[in-house]
Design an enzyme around this catalytic site. Structure first.
Site, mmCIF file in Angstrom:
data_model
loop_
_atom_site.group_PDB
_atom_site.id
_atom_site.type_symbol
_atom_site.label_atom_id
_atom_site.label_comp_id
_atom_site.label_asym_id
_atom_site.label_seq_id
_atom_site.Cartn_x
_atom_site.Cartn_y
_atom_site.Cartn_z
ATOM 1 C CB ALA A 115 98.231 52.784 34.197
ATOM 2 C CB CYS A 116 92.926 51.437 32.252
ATOM 3 S SG CYS A 116 91.564 52.223 31.409
ATOM 4 N N PRO A 117 92.466 51.994 35.322
ATOM 5 C CG PRO A 117 91.859 50.080 36.499
ATOM 6 C CD PRO A 117 92.885 50.614 35.525
ATOM 7 C CB SER B 252 89.817 55.945 33.811
ATOM 8 O OG SER B 252 90.350 55.333 32.661
#
Length: 359
Positions: free
Chosen positions: A272-274, A277
């Protein structure tokens, strides 16, 4: 305890299966009939070590079922919202359409005193919005329980997590105040759900809604920072002749830093990082393909809050024989060989695509 899990994607399927393995009666609900059928046969729609075994075990014991009908959630004491919250197509924010729709669909089937708990990755303020959706049911409580799963170890991360986080109205003080009903009820319900984990000594943190919502995004952003940092350091290593693998190993020996997520390369710190962020206005390194004399190679583009920055051409990413290489690829250590391919990536055939201009 009877539990429903709304949304049976990566998070929901793993969560439903692991809860059933703890002894709960769990029904997983999803709008995708093909996915529900596959899960019901004990087969995961994606690869995750150990998940098929948990699904088959839940099916054989009768503790785990799946359905496309949200009415199957009726009678559950705790309902976990695990639907997707992808990045919006029109902005950097999260698309909460599916989360709101799932909550609204669940509303008529909530028993008195039921607890609705969100697990999806969301921006701060989402719980306040969902309070509006549930406003007609004053007898229903809302909590937030962020997930911290990693692809490839999601089952282990669910059964032996680093920590459990409960977000409740009023935070920690309200959760343990005998005069506050709702926060105590949510905390007690989640304690009952995770009783085997708590008995095993897994730490539990009770906090406010805003803190629980932000914990996941903050953790993702920090992990991405470590990946981005070591990639930036790798450029200094290229320029100076240092070995980034040895450097990161030495840095990781410092207990204040640690060696996890300190390996240079093209990677994201979390699934889920992109999107988290982007929703948090954090700009990560982006990657793109560009043509060289010997094939297609990865190049890294640095970005900033003000937009795209320069395209650095570190020699460790330069294809052999490329005129853009700072030095022949043969000079590179064996563990720093560029990733190349004779076949261009699919998006290069899209109308209007152009390789990045060197600046």
């Amino acid at each position: 305890m009877k539990i429903s899990v709304i949304g049976c994607g990566y998070l929901g399927a793993v969560h439903a299966a692991t809860l059933a393995s703890m002894g709960h009666t769990v029904v997983g609900i999803d709008v995708d009939a093909a996915k529900v059928d596959q899960l019901g046969r004990g087969l995961a729609p994606f690869f995750e070590p150990g998940l098929d075994e948990l699904l088959r075990d839940g099916r054989s014991t009768g503790r785990l079922t799946f359905s496309t009908d949200v009415a199957a959630a009726a009678g559950a004491q705790v309902h976990f919202l695990c639907v997707g919250t992808p990045q919006s197509k029109t902005s950097d924010g999260a698309d909460l359409t599916f989360l709101v729709a799932a909550t609204g669909a669940l509303l008529p089937h909530l028993a008195r005193g039921a607890v609705v708990v969100g697990k999806s990755t969301v921006p701060v303020g989402t719980v306040d919005m969902l309070h509006g959706v549930l406003a007609a049911r004053q007898d229903v409580q809302l909590g937030w329980n962020p997930e911290f799963l990693r692809q490839g170890t999601a089952v282990k991360d669910s059964l032996v997590p680093d920590r459990l986080v409960y977000g409740v109205a009023g935070g920690r003080a309200a959760a343990f105040n005998p005069k506050t009903g709702a926060p105590r009820a949510v905390t007690a319900a989640l304690d009952a759900v995770y009783e085997p984990l708590l008995n095993a000594g897994i730490p539990r943190l009770v906090c406010s809604f805003a803190t629980a919502e932000l914990i996941k995004s903050a953790a993702n952003a920090f992990l991405a920072t470590k990946v981005s940092f070591i990639n930036a350091i790798s450029e200094l290593c290229d320029a100076s002749g240092a070995d980034v693998a040895e450097l990161s190993e030495a840095m990781g020996m410092d207990p204040r830093i640690g060696n996890r997520y300190m390996h240079a390369g093209w990677a994201s710190a979390a699934g889920a990082c992109p999107r988290t962020s982007a929703a948090s206005a954090v700009r990560l390194p982006r990657w793109a393909w560009t043509r060289s004399t010997t094939g297609w190679a990865w190049w890294m583009r640095s970005t900033s809050a003000n937009g795209p920055g320069q395209w650095p051409w570190p020699r460790n990413c330069a294809a052999a024989g490329s005129p853009d290489a700072r030095s022949p690829s043969s000079e590179l250590p064996s563990n720093r060989r560029p990733m190349t391919s004779a076949t261009p990536p699919p998006w290069t055939s899209q109308p209007g695509w152009q390789p990045p201009a060197r600046t």
